[in-house]
Design an enzyme around this catalytic site. Structure first.
Site, PDB file in Angstrom:
ATOM      1  N   GLY A  12       0.997  -1.182   0.234  1.00 40.12           N
ATOM      2  CA  GLY A  12       0.386  -0.192  -0.116  1.00 40.12           C
ATOM      3  C   GLY A  12       0.689   1.122   0.560  1.00 40.12           C
ATOM      4  O   GLY A  12       0.533   2.039   0.412  1.00 40.12           O
ATOM      5  N   SER A  14       1.837   3.134  -2.291  1.00 36.76           N
ATOM      6  CA  SER A  14       2.008   4.683  -3.015  1.00 36.76           C
ATOM      7  C   SER A  14       0.814   6.200  -3.042  1.00 36.76           C
ATOM      8  O   SER A  14       1.287   7.041  -2.838  1.00 36.76           O
ATOM      9  CB  SER A  14       1.260   4.412  -4.501  1.00 36.76           C
ATOM     10  OG  SER A  14      -0.526   3.404  -4.208  1.00 36.76           O
ATOM     11  N   ASP A  63      -1.205  -7.725  -5.841  1.00 38.00           N
ATOM     12  CA  ASP A  63      -3.183  -7.843  -4.578  1.00 38.00           C
ATOM     13  C   ASP A  63      -2.460  -8.298  -3.297  1.00 38.00           C
ATOM     14  O   ASP A  63      -2.196 -10.315  -3.805  1.00 38.00           O
ATOM     15  CB  ASP A  63      -3.880  -8.443  -5.700  1.00 38.00           C
ATOM     16  CG  ASP A  63      -5.893  -8.995  -4.358  1.00 38.00           C
ATOM     17  OD1 ASP A  63      -5.038  -9.020  -3.750  1.00 38.00           O
ATOM     18  OD2 ASP A  63      -6.072  -8.829  -5.207  1.00 38.00           O
ATOM     19  N   VAL A  64      -2.237  -8.566  -2.317  1.00 39.29           N
ATOM     20  CA  VAL A  64      -1.705  -9.234  -0.968  1.00 39.29           C
ATOM     21  C   VAL A  64      -2.310 -10.208  -0.613  1.00 39.29           C
ATOM     22  O   VAL A  64      -2.100 -11.104  -0.441  1.00 39.29           O
ATOM     23  CB  VAL A  64      -1.669  -8.137   0.048  1.00 39.29           C
ATOM     24  CG1 VAL A  64      -0.418  -7.410  -0.479  1.00 39.29           C
ATOM     25  CG2 VAL A  64      -2.891  -8.230   0.585  1.00 39.29           C
ATOM     26  N   ASN A  90       1.199  -2.412   5.143  1.00 38.99           N
ATOM     27  CA  ASN A  90       0.320  -1.859   5.249  1.00 38.99           C
ATOM     28  C   ASN A  90      -1.060  -1.258   4.153  1.00 38.99           C
ATOM     29  O   ASN A  90      -2.063  -1.001   4.555  1.00 38.99           O
ATOM     30  CB  ASN A  90       0.868  -0.135   4.976  1.00 38.99           C
ATOM     31  CG  ASN A  90      -0.243   1.039   4.649  1.00 38.99           C
ATOM     32  OD1 ASN A  90      -0.620   1.918   5.942  1.00 38.99           O
ATOM     33  ND2 ASN A  90      -0.506   1.405   3.651  1.00 38.99           N
ATOM     34  N   SER A 142      -4.505  -0.030  14.142  1.00 42.24           N
ATOM     35  CA  SER A 142      -5.352   0.204  13.623  1.00 42.24           C
ATOM     36  C   SER A 142      -5.947   0.646  15.662  1.00 42.24           C
ATOM     37  O   SER A 142      -6.020  -0.249  16.146  1.00 42.24           O
ATOM     38  CB  SER A 142      -6.968   0.602  13.602  1.00 42.24           C
ATOM     39  OG  SER A 142      -7.450   1.627  13.723  1.00 42.24           O
ATOM     40  N   TYR A 155     -13.359  -4.788  10.335  1.00 42.78           N
ATOM     41  CA  TYR A 155     -12.373  -3.423  10.309  1.00 42.78           C
ATOM     42  C   TYR A 155     -11.249  -3.832  11.260  1.00 42.78           C
ATOM     43  O   TYR A 155     -10.206  -4.481  11.818  1.00 42.78           O
ATOM     44  CB  TYR A 155     -12.662  -1.968  10.251  1.00 42.78           C
ATOM     45  CG  TYR A 155     -11.016  -1.544   9.955  1.00 42.78           C
ATOM     46  CD1 TYR A 155     -10.263  -1.093   8.857  1.00 42.78           C
ATOM     47  CD2 TYR A 155     -10.168  -0.961  10.867  1.00 42.78           C
ATOM     48  CE1 TYR A 155      -9.299  -0.332   8.812  1.00 42.78           C
ATOM     49  CE2 TYR A 155     -10.259   0.127  11.261  1.00 42.78           C
ATOM     50  CZ  TYR A 155      -8.763   0.070   9.716  1.00 42.78           C
ATOM     51  OH  TYR A 155      -7.264   0.997  10.126  1.00 42.78           O
ATOM     52  N   ALA A 157     -11.407  -6.727  13.672  1.00 41.57           N
ATOM     53  CA  ALA A 157     -11.169  -7.687  14.195  1.00 41.57           C
ATOM     54  C   ALA A 157      -9.733  -7.574  13.213  1.00 41.57           C
ATOM     55  O   ALA A 157      -9.035  -8.364  13.461  1.00 41.57           O
ATOM     56  CB  ALA A 157     -12.292  -9.327  13.229  1.00 41.57           C
ATOM     57  N   LYS A 159      -7.795  -5.408  12.527  1.00 46.79           N
ATOM     58  CA  LYS A 159      -6.610  -4.586  12.964  1.00 46.79           C
ATOM     59  C   LYS A 159      -6.672  -5.437  14.181  1.00 46.79           C
ATOM     60  O   LYS A 159      -5.237  -5.524  14.870  1.00 46.79           O
ATOM     61  CB  LYS A 159      -7.492  -3.495  12.944  1.00 46.79           C
ATOM     62  CG  LYS A 159      -7.214  -3.066  11.555  1.00 46.79           C
ATOM     63  CD  LYS A 159      -6.243  -2.630  11.214  1.00 46.79           C
ATOM     64  CE  LYS A 159      -6.240  -2.346   9.836  1.00 46.79           C
ATOM     65  NZ  LYS A 159      -4.607  -2.111   8.767  1.00 46.79           N
TER      66      LYS A 159
END
Length: 245
Positions: A12, A14, A63-64, A90, A142, A155, A157, A159
């Site tokens: 991530g 860029s 694509d991770v 990230n 986060s 989200y 969960a 993080k």
């Protein structure tokens, strides 16, 4: 805190926090592998800024969520730049909504990118870090992973999972000199938070009474990537203005 001779891979990388982290590490001597999906222009802009500093830099589309693509990308970075010393996970997305109406596809996408993507990247670098008995892994979590957030079950969960995974990796690789830590940003001024208003009830709870900047997170990443943090592992560093205190 110089990183001369170090190679940093930033997913991530860029835009947003990833861009700020990549630039900060490059400013302090690291060569950079930018891993991204989406528009090519922001990646090229970030790449060109880093190249203007005199650093080696390459951008890779990956694509991770795709384990084969991740393995191929790490192999390409190793071939092009020589190694990976610093891995910054990230890459992340949000698909917010109350749990009762959240679609499985939205839940799965967030977990697959935010959590499984980091798992794929760490595993792709794992054996080389062990063999060389060095490495820094920095996972961008986060405060939602620490305290939760309404409408962000998926989200939060993902993080929280990053924090647990980082603690486990820290235990597995600590004896090999590899550090694995998390950064937990709060409200940071990025594209993801552009719709948060100054009168947002959560923002009003921030003791410092303002949002943070991508630079604040990048400074934390620089510290965790540097030799000054060599005896810190399994930690979660909050960059949140005191919100989750």
């Amino acid at each position: 805190m110089k990183l001369d001779g170090k190679i940093a891979l930033v997913t991530g990388g860029s835009q947003g926090l990833g861009r700020a982290i990549a630039l900060k590490l490059a400013e302090n001597g690291a060569d950079i592998a930018i891993v991204y999906v989406g528009p090519e222009e922001p990646a090229n802009t970030t790449r060109d800024e880093i190249a203007a500093m005199g650093r080696r830099v390459k951008a890779y589309v990956c694509d991770v969520r795709d384990e084969e693509a991740v393995n191929a990308t790490v192999q390409a970075v190793t071939k092009d730049l020589g190694k990976v010393d610093i891995l910054v996970n990230n890459a992340g997305v949000t698909r917010d909504g109350l749990m009762v109406s959240m679609k499985d596809a939205d839940y799965n996408m967030v977990l697959d990118i935010n959590l499984k993507g980091a798992f794929h990247m760490i595993r792709a670098c794992y054996r080389d870090f062990m063999r060389r008995r060095s490495g820094k892994i920095i996972n961008i979590s986060s405060i939602a992973g620490l305290v939760g957030n309404t409408g962000q079950v998926n989200y939060a969960a993902s993080k929280a999972g990053l924090i647990g995974m980082s603690k486990s990796v820290a235990k597995e690789l600590g004896s090999r000199g590899v550090c694995c830590n998390c950064i937990a940003p709060g409200f940071i001024e990025t594209e993801m938070t552009k719709d948060i208003k100054e009168d947002n009830p959560l923002l009003l709870q921030v003791p410092m009474k303002r949002m943070g900047s991508p630079e604040d997170v990048a400074n934390a990443a620089l510290f965790l990537a540097s030799p000054e943090s060599d005896y810190i592992t399994g930690e979660t560093l909050r960059v949140d203005g005191g919100l989750a205190t």
